[in-house]
Scaffold this active site. Structure first.
Site, PDB file in Angstrom:
ATOM      1  N   TRP A  10       0.780  -1.214  -0.103  1.00  0.00           N
ATOM      2  CA  TRP A  10       0.136  -0.054  -0.129  1.00  0.00           C
ATOM      3  C   TRP A  10       0.865   1.438  -0.152  1.00  0.00           C
ATOM      4  O   TRP A  10       0.283   2.467  -0.094  1.00  0.00           O
ATOM      5  CB  TRP A  10      -0.921  -0.016   1.218  1.00  0.00           C
ATOM      6  CG  TRP A  10      -2.094  -1.201   1.133  1.00  0.00           C
ATOM      7  CD1 TRP A  10      -2.257  -2.122   0.204  1.00  0.00           C
ATOM      8  CD2 TRP A  10      -3.031  -1.186   2.178  1.00  0.00           C
ATOM      9  NE1 TRP A  10      -3.259  -2.498   0.522  1.00  0.00           N
ATOM     10  CE2 TRP A  10      -3.827  -2.312   1.624  1.00  0.00           C
ATOM     11  CE3 TRP A  10      -3.533  -0.716   3.315  1.00  0.00           C
ATOM     12  CZ2 TRP A  10      -4.924  -3.005   2.357  1.00  0.00           C
ATOM     13  CZ3 TRP A  10      -4.371  -1.171   3.851  1.00  0.00           C
ATOM     14  CH2 TRP A  10      -5.038  -2.235   3.645  1.00  0.00           C
ATOM     15  N   HIS A  95      12.748  -2.576  -1.426  1.00  0.00           N
ATOM     16  CA  HIS A  95      11.971  -2.109  -2.403  1.00  0.00           C
ATOM     17  C   HIS A  95      12.756  -1.118  -2.973  1.00  0.00           C
ATOM     18  O   HIS A  95      13.523  -0.044  -2.506  1.00  0.00           O
ATOM     19  CB  HIS A  95      10.625  -1.438  -1.780  1.00  0.00           C
ATOM     20  CG  HIS A  95       9.847  -1.211  -2.937  1.00  0.00           C
ATOM     21  ND1 HIS A  95       9.850  -0.241  -3.530  1.00  0.00           N
ATOM     22  CD2 HIS A  95       8.611  -1.835  -3.201  1.00  0.00           C
ATOM     23  CE1 HIS A  95       8.918  -0.063  -4.487  1.00  0.00           C
ATOM     24  NE2 HIS A  95       8.073  -1.204  -4.281  1.00  0.00           N
ATOM     25  N   GLY A 173       4.911   1.488 -10.912  1.00  0.00           N
ATOM     26  CA  GLY A 173       3.796   2.710 -10.837  1.00  0.00           C
ATOM     27  C   GLY A 173       3.941   3.530 -12.202  1.00  0.00           C
ATOM     28  O   GLY A 173       3.347   4.661 -12.194  1.00  0.00           O
ATOM     29  N   GLY A 234       1.503  -2.892  -6.090  1.00  0.00           N
ATOM     30  CA  GLY A 234       1.319  -1.572  -5.916  1.00  0.00           C
ATOM     31  C   GLY A 234       0.006  -0.961  -5.927  1.00  0.00           C
ATOM     32  O   GLY A 234      -1.040  -1.088  -5.250  1.00  0.00           O
ATOM     33  N   GLY A 235      -0.296  -0.247  -7.006  1.00  0.00           N
ATOM     34  CA  GLY A 235      -1.485   0.505  -7.343  1.00  0.00           C
ATOM     35  C   GLY A 235      -2.751  -0.263  -7.222  1.00  0.00           C
ATOM     36  O   GLY A 235      -3.859  -0.001  -6.525  1.00  0.00           O
TER      37      GLY A 235
HETATM   38  C1  PEP Z   1       5.693  -1.892  -6.139  1.00  0.00           C
HETATM   39  O1  PEP Z   1       5.537  -0.815  -5.708  1.00  0.00           O
HETATM   40  O2  PEP Z   1       6.127  -2.938  -5.491  1.00  0.00           O
HETATM   41  C2  PEP Z   1       4.723  -1.967  -7.527  1.00  0.00           C
HETATM   42  C3  PEP Z   1       4.886  -3.017  -8.072  1.00  0.00           C
HETATM   43  O3  PEP Z   1       3.894  -0.877  -7.819  1.00  0.00           O
HETATM   44  P1  PEP Z   1       3.034  -0.872  -8.929  1.00  0.00           P
HETATM   45  O4  PEP Z   1       2.136  -2.272  -8.885  1.00  0.00           O
HETATM   46  O5  PEP Z   1       1.990   0.116  -8.684  1.00  0.00           O
HETATM   47  O6  PEP Z   1       3.655  -0.869 -10.204  1.00  0.00           O
END
Ligand code: PEP
Length: 251
Positions: A10, A95, A173, A234-235
């Site tokens: 998140w 990360h 992202g 993520g998103g």
């Molecule tokens: C993440 O932050 O680990 C990620 C994969 O983000 P997103 O899915 O938004 O690309």
């Protein structure tokens, strides 16, 4: 058979009350879903309240980072024991946002990996290359260095308790996802490095997630690849239906 592991990251999103609400929605959507190990990583501030929501459900609690020390004068940090005490089972480490914005090094990530394993929790070890590195022909070197760094001194028995998340930085992202083939080829390479570091048996047993703009629309293709064993999301994890859409896309 490797486990499929899908974890929602998140990041710095959602107030405590919003986190509790989203956790409730994830739990409801995840009811009866046994295709994957499902986890969510709220902010530290919301983690204890989210833990109450997740208790007794099939959704595990994760956090987005941890400090390697037991306790003491480390302003702003949270220890593994503090996380464990509220029911945290998985810890995202290394990360790319930690590496990029907060100067996290492979050496520091390694200390955290060791600490998390000592506590009996599951580290999700994030690795990944920038676009510049990929285009500059450095993909394999970068991933090998990150893996060697993160697993330095970690025994094979402990390495077997880890999860790796391959996250191309250029896909995080951005809405740009690695193609199924790019992700598969790279993750097969990641597995080959684990084999070199440990053994074929170890490499075959470790779940390797893909992360980078993964969503219900592209998850089925990615998750059907031989070396993709789940996702770090993520998103799309900020919406319970989308998040579970990814989980349900697993073969
Ligand atoms: C993440 O932050 O680990 C990620 C994969 O983000 P997103 O899915 O938004 O690309």
């Amino acid at each position: 058979m490797r486990k499929i592991v899908v974890c929602g990251n998140w990041k710095m999103n959602k107030t405590v009350s919003e986190s509790v609400q989203l956790a409730k929605e994830v739990v409801a959507a995840a009811q009866g879903v046994d295709k994957a190990v499902i986890a969510i990583a709220p902010t530290f501030l919301a983690a204890a309240k989210v833990a109450d929501v997740l208790a007794g459900t099939n959704v595990k609690l994760a956090v987005q980072d941890i400090h390697f020390a037991d306790q003491g004068a480390f302003t702003g940090k949270v220890s593994v024991d503090m996380a464990k005490d509220i029911g945290v089972e998985m810890v995202i480490l290394g990360h790319s946002e930690q590496r990029q914005y907060f100067g996290e090094t492979d050496e520091l990530i390694n200390k955290k990996v060791v600490k998390v394993l000592e506590a009996g929790l599951t580290p999700i070890v994030c690795i990944g290359e920038t676009l510049e590195e990929r285009e500059g022909g450095k993909l394999e070197d970068v991933l090998t260095t990150q893996l060697k760094g993160a697993y330095a001194g970690v025994s094979e028995a402990d390495a077997a308790k880890t999860v790796v998340a391959y996250e191309p930085v250029w896909a995080i992202g951005t809405g740009v996802t690695a193609t199924d083939e790019q992700a598969q080829d790279t993750q097969a390479y990641v597995r080959s490095v684990l084999k070199d570091l440990y053994s074929e048996a170890l490499a075959e047993s470790v779940s390797i997630q893909y992360g980078g703009s993964m969503k219900p629309g592209n998850a089925a293709g990615l998750l059907s690849q031989t070396d993709i064993d789940g996702g770090l999301i993520g998103g799309a994890s900020l919406d319970a239906e989308m998040f579970l859409g990814v989980v349900k896309a697993a073969p």
